[in-house]
Design a protein around this motif. Structure first.
Motif, PDB file in Angstrom:
ATOM      1  N   GLN A  50       0.589   0.655 -11.026  1.00 31.70           N
ATOM      2  CA  GLN A  50       0.591  -0.570 -11.825  1.00 31.70           C
ATOM      3  C   GLN A  50       2.001  -1.060 -12.127  1.00 31.70           C
ATOM      4  O   GLN A  50       2.456  -1.062 -13.267  1.00 31.70           O
ATOM      5  N   THR A  51       2.663  -1.522 -11.095  1.00 33.69           N
ATOM      6  CA  THR A  51       4.017  -2.035 -11.231  1.00 33.69           C
ATOM      7  C   THR A  51       4.340  -2.941 -10.042  1.00 33.69           C
ATOM      8  O   THR A  51       3.706  -2.846  -8.987  1.00 33.69           O
ATOM      9  N   GLY A  52       5.324  -3.829 -10.229  1.00 33.98           N
ATOM     10  CA  GLY A  52       5.863  -4.598  -9.120  1.00 33.98           C
ATOM     11  C   GLY A  52       4.999  -5.734  -8.633  1.00 33.98           C
ATOM     12  O   GLY A  52       5.014  -6.027  -7.433  1.00 33.98           O
ATOM     13  N   GLU A  98       0.355   4.846 -11.994  1.00 32.81           N
ATOM     14  CA  GLU A  98       1.596   4.819 -11.205  1.00 32.81           C
ATOM     15  C   GLU A  98       1.666   3.620 -10.270  1.00 32.81           C
ATOM     16  O   GLU A  98       2.750   3.159  -9.928  1.00 32.81           O
ATOM     17  N   TRP A 127      -1.905  -5.896 -16.346  1.00 32.88           N
ATOM     18  CA  TRP A 127      -2.363  -4.546 -16.015  1.00 32.88           C
ATOM     19  C   TRP A 127      -3.400  -4.065 -17.016  1.00 32.88           C
ATOM     20  O   TRP A 127      -3.247  -4.247 -18.217  1.00 32.88           O
TER      21      TRP A 127
END
Length: 177
Positions: free
Chosen positions: A22-24, A20, A30
Motif C-alpha cells: 500500500q504505497t506509491g 507493504e 488506502w
C-alpha cells in the motif's frame, strides 16, 4: 436500515504483507488492515426485518472449509481506475459459497448481482489515479503471493460510513462444515 455484505475475513497474519503493497499510487485511499475481507455477496441497504431473514438464510448455507490464497493484483475501472486489489485464487469451493450467498439474496427478494464474481481484497479506492500509473503499480506487485489459509467461516457484516474509512462490524458468524 442496515448496509450489509457477506464476506470471508482475511486472517491478521496476512495483513502485514498486504499493507507493504500500500504505497506509491497517487490518488489512493488506502484501506486499513482491519477492513481486509473477501466479499462473497454485497446485499446493500436492508431493513431490520429483512436482515433477520437474511441471517436465517445464510445460516442454512452448507459448505466445507476450504483453502484460500492471494496471488497477484488487479484493478477495477478499465479506463478510469476506481480501486486496486489483491487477487484471490479462485476455487470451486469459493465460487460455490458465493453462489449460495447469491441464492440467499434472491430468496430474500434482492435483485441479482449483475457483476461477475471477482474474488479480491480491496487495498485502495482510487481518486483520479491515471490508468498508466495504476497499471504500473499492478505490474510492480504482480508477484505478490500469500501463503494459504483455511476459510472456516464467514460473516454478515454491516458497513458504517463517516469520517475516514468505512467501519465494518461482523453482525453474524457462520461456520463452514
Amino acid at each position: 436500515m442496515y448496509r450489509l455484505f457477506a464476506a470471508l475475513p482475511v486472517p491478521e497474519e496476512f495483513h502485514p504483507g498486504l499493507v507493504e503493497t500500500q504505497t506509491g499510487l497517487s490518488g489512493a485511499s488506502w484501506r486499513p488492515a482491519k477492513n481486509f475481507h473477501i466479499t462473497l455477496r454485497f446485499f446493500g441497504d436492508v431493513s431490520h426485518a429483512s436482515a433477520r431473514d437474511l441471517d436465517e438464510l445464510l445460516a442454512e448455507i452448507s459448505c466445507p472449509p476450504f483453502e484460500v490464497s492471494l496471488e497477484g493484483m488487479g484493478w477495477f475501472g478499465r479506463r478510469e481506475p476506481t480501486a486496486v486489489w489483491a487477487r484471490v485464487r479462485e476455487s470451486d469451493a469459493l465460487r460455490a459459497l458465493s453462489a449460495q450467498c447469491e441464492r440467499a439474496a434472491r430468496r430474500l427478494g434482492l435483485e441479482p448481482d449483475r457483476r461477475p464474481f471477482t474474488p479480491h481484497v480491496t487495498l485502495a479506492y482510487l481518486h483520479g489515479t491515471p490508468l498508466d500509473e495504476t497499471r504500473a503499480w499492478v505490474e510492480r506487485h504482480h508477484a505478490y503471493r500469500s501463503g494459504p489459509f483455511w476459510a472456516e467461516g464467514f460473516h454478515l457484516y454491516s458497513s458504517h460510513s463517516g469520517k475516514g474509512p468505512s467501519r465494518y462490524v461482523a453482525e453474524a458468524d457462520y461456520v463452514l462444515e
